[in-house]
Scaffold this motif. Structure first.
Motif, PDB file in Angstrom:
ATOM      1  N   SER A  36     -28.378 -26.098 -25.335  1.00 23.46           N
ATOM      2  CA  SER A  36     -29.718 -26.736 -25.786  1.00 23.46           C
ATOM      3  C   SER A  36     -30.000 -27.669 -24.953  1.00 23.46           C
ATOM      4  CB  SER A  36     -29.512 -27.537 -27.401  1.00 23.46           C
ATOM      5  OG  SER A  36     -28.404 -28.942 -26.849  1.00 23.46           O
ATOM      6  N   GLN A  37     -31.168 -28.737 -25.035  1.00 21.31           N
ATOM      7  CA  GLN A  37     -32.130 -29.864 -24.259  1.00 21.31           C
ATOM      8  C   GLN A  37     -31.146 -30.890 -24.051  1.00 21.31           C
ATOM      9  OE1 GLN A  37     -34.251 -29.205 -22.492  1.00 21.31           O
ATOM     10  NE2 GLN A  37     -34.389 -31.523 -20.629  1.00 21.31           N
ATOM     11  N   LYS A  38     -30.686 -31.151 -25.219  1.00 19.83           N
ATOM     12  CA  LYS A  38     -29.386 -32.488 -25.657  1.00 19.83           C
ATOM     13  C   LYS A  38     -29.035 -32.402 -25.289  1.00 19.83           C
ATOM     14  CE  LYS A  38     -27.404 -35.215 -30.018  1.00 19.83           C
ATOM     15  NZ  LYS A  38     -26.142 -35.918 -29.164  1.00 19.83           N
ATOM     16  N   GLU A  39     -27.720 -30.797 -25.005  1.00 14.43           N
ATOM     17  CA  GLU A  39     -26.736 -30.299 -24.215  1.00 14.43           C
ATOM     18  C   GLU A  39     -26.785 -31.064 -22.572  1.00 14.43           C
ATOM     19  OE1 GLU A  39     -23.679 -27.284 -27.065  1.00 14.43           O
ATOM     20  OE2 GLU A  39     -25.866 -26.677 -26.468  1.00 14.43           O
ATOM     21  N   MET A  40     -27.788 -30.485 -22.548  1.00 16.34           N
ATOM     22  CA  MET A  40     -28.300 -31.254 -21.055  1.00 16.34           C
ATOM     23  C   MET A  40     -28.063 -31.849 -20.757  1.00 16.34           C
ATOM     24  SD  MET A  40     -30.339 -27.919 -20.012  1.00 16.34           S
ATOM     25  CE  MET A  40     -29.961 -25.966 -19.999  1.00 16.34           C
ATOM     26  N   GLN A  41     -28.905 -33.476 -22.010  1.00 16.66           N
ATOM     27  CA  GLN A  41     -28.965 -34.585 -21.496  1.00 16.66           C
ATOM     28  C   GLN A  41     -27.841 -34.797 -21.870  1.00 16.66           C
ATOM     29  OE1 GLN A  41     -32.356 -35.710 -24.331  1.00 16.66           O
ATOM     30  NE2 GLN A  41     -33.297 -34.863 -22.734  1.00 16.66           N
ATOM     31  N   ASP A  42     -26.940 -34.849 -21.907  1.00 18.27           N
ATOM     32  CA  ASP A  42     -25.646 -35.187 -22.594  1.00 18.27           C
ATOM     33  C   ASP A  42     -24.607 -35.374 -21.636  1.00 18.27           C
ATOM     34  OD1 ASP A  42     -26.497 -36.046 -25.278  1.00 18.27           O
ATOM     35  OD2 ASP A  42     -25.207 -34.367 -25.906  1.00 18.27           O
ATOM     36  N   VAL A  43     -25.386 -34.047 -20.890  1.00 15.98           N
ATOM     37  CA  VAL A  43     -24.033 -34.433 -19.466  1.00 15.98           C
ATOM     38  C   VAL A  43     -24.699 -35.710 -18.736  1.00 15.98           C
ATOM     39  CG1 VAL A  43     -23.740 -33.316 -16.905  1.00 15.98           C
ATOM     40  CG2 VAL A  43     -23.781 -31.867 -19.469  1.00 15.98           C
ATOM     41  N   ASP A  44     -25.768 -35.838 -18.589  1.00 12.40           N
ATOM     42  CA  ASP A  44     -25.928 -37.184 -17.464  1.00 12.40           C
ATOM     43  C   ASP A  44     -25.941 -38.246 -18.028  1.00 12.40           C
ATOM     44  OD1 ASP A  44     -27.120 -35.530 -14.984  1.00 12.40           O
ATOM     45  OD2 ASP A  44     -29.335 -35.025 -16.294  1.00 12.40           O
ATOM     46  N   LEU A  45     -25.716 -38.229 -19.490  1.00 11.37           N
ATOM     47  CA  LEU A  45     -25.252 -39.874 -20.485  1.00 11.37           C
ATOM     48  C   LEU A  45     -24.406 -40.313 -20.509  1.00 11.37           C
ATOM     49  CD1 LEU A  45     -28.822 -39.448 -22.937  1.00 11.37           C
ATOM     50  CD2 LEU A  45     -28.350 -40.618 -20.618  1.00 11.37           C
ATOM     51  N   TYR A  46     -23.100 -39.083 -20.687  1.00 15.25           N
ATOM     52  CA  TYR A  46     -21.715 -39.329 -21.401  1.00 15.25           C
ATOM     53  C   TYR A  46     -21.069 -38.338 -20.874  1.00 15.25           C
ATOM     54  CZ  TYR A  46     -24.763 -40.310 -25.635  1.00 15.25           C
ATOM     55  OH  TYR A  46     -25.806 -41.098 -26.061  1.00 15.25           O
ATOM     56  N   PRO A  47     -19.472 -39.233 -20.901  1.00 12.74           N
ATOM     57  CA  PRO A  47     -18.406 -38.737 -20.762  1.00 12.74           C
ATOM     58  C   PRO A  47     -17.985 -37.323 -20.692  1.00 12.74           C
ATOM     59  CG  PRO A  47     -17.185 -40.592 -21.588  1.00 12.74           C
ATOM     60  CD  PRO A  47     -19.345 -40.373 -21.936  1.00 12.74           C
ATOM     61  N   ALA A  91     -22.660 -28.164 -20.350  1.00 13.44           N
ATOM     62  CA  ALA A  91     -23.960 -27.580 -20.699  1.00 13.44           C
ATOM     63  C   ALA A  91     -23.945 -26.662 -19.263  1.00 13.44           C
ATOM     64  CB  ALA A  91     -25.240 -28.394 -20.552  1.00 13.44           C
ATOM     65  N   PHE A  92     -25.113 -25.230 -19.683  1.00 15.20           N
ATOM     66  CA  PHE A  92     -24.596 -24.645 -19.348  1.00 15.20           C
ATOM     67  C   PHE A  92     -26.389 -23.316 -18.999  1.00 15.20           C
ATOM     68  CE2 PHE A  92     -23.832 -22.085 -23.407  1.00 15.20           C
ATOM     69  CZ  PHE A  92     -24.807 -20.970 -23.067  1.00 15.20           C
ATOM     70  N   ILE A  93     -26.746 -23.159 -18.248  1.00 17.68           N
ATOM     71  CA  ILE A  93     -27.698 -22.007 -18.137  1.00 17.68           C
ATOM     72  C   ILE A  93     -27.303 -20.358 -17.138  1.00 17.68           C
ATOM     73  CG2 ILE A  93     -30.508 -21.587 -16.134  1.00 17.68           C
ATOM     74  CD1 ILE A  93     -30.347 -24.538 -16.559  1.00 17.68           C
TER      75      ILE A  93
END
Length: 173
Positions: free
Chosen positions: A111-122, A126-128
């Protein structure tokens, strides 16, 4: 080596589709080829092999990707090449993503949220996926919230190969 710390995660991504795929390897390294032949084609300085849940893995830190040196790990089962994982330099992630989307189309993604979380949280992932899920761009963040990307190419019949190894060795994968 930060790349090796992700191996359990890389090895866990084995739920690939069994539909036909366009990818039969990476560059000249074809899936199902012997260990010796693929290691010669990889053209990098391999470390001693390590046992992995799926067989043996060989790593090098001077693999060429996008005209740069990076880390790569090659996986083998029963002396057959089944997977390659390549650390993608940060500056090449967007270009790599665009090339993969254009060539294969997107098969599945986080999801978009999971992708954003990679940049924000430890400790986020996320995958494509592309090419019927046989190619994956895996984005992860470590315990310090530093993100990285890994490109993974896997053989079409990887699950069958793993099961045949398990049947021969008695290992539970």
């Amino acid at each position: 080596m930060r790349f090796k710390n992700k191996l359990s995660l890389l090895l866990g991504i084995a739920a690939f589709s069994t539909a036909a795929c366009a990818t039969d390897g990476y560059r000249d390294m074809k899936f199902g080829t012997s260990t010796a032949a693929v290691l010669a084609q990889a053209n990098c300085t391999m470390e001693e092999p390590e046992e992995a849940p799926v067989g043996k893995m060989y790593s090098c830190e001077d693999f060429t990707f996008a005209d740069k040196k990076t880390e790569a790990t090659l996986f083998f089962v029963n002396d057959k090449f089944i997977r390659i994982a390549i650390a993608i330099p940060d500056e090449d992630v967007v270009k790599t993503l665009e090339i993969l989307k254009k060539k294969y189309g997107v098969a599945a993604h986080s999801s978009q949220k999971e992708m954003q979380d990679v940049d924000l949280y430890p400790n986020k992932t996320a995958f494509i996926n592309f090419d019927n899920n046989h190619i994956s761009l895996l984005m992860t963040s470590n315990e310090d919230a530093q993100s990285s990307a890994t490109l993974i190419y896997s053989a079409e019949n990887i699950l069958e190969i793993q099961k045949s190894r398990s049947a021969v060795t008695g290992d539970d994968l």
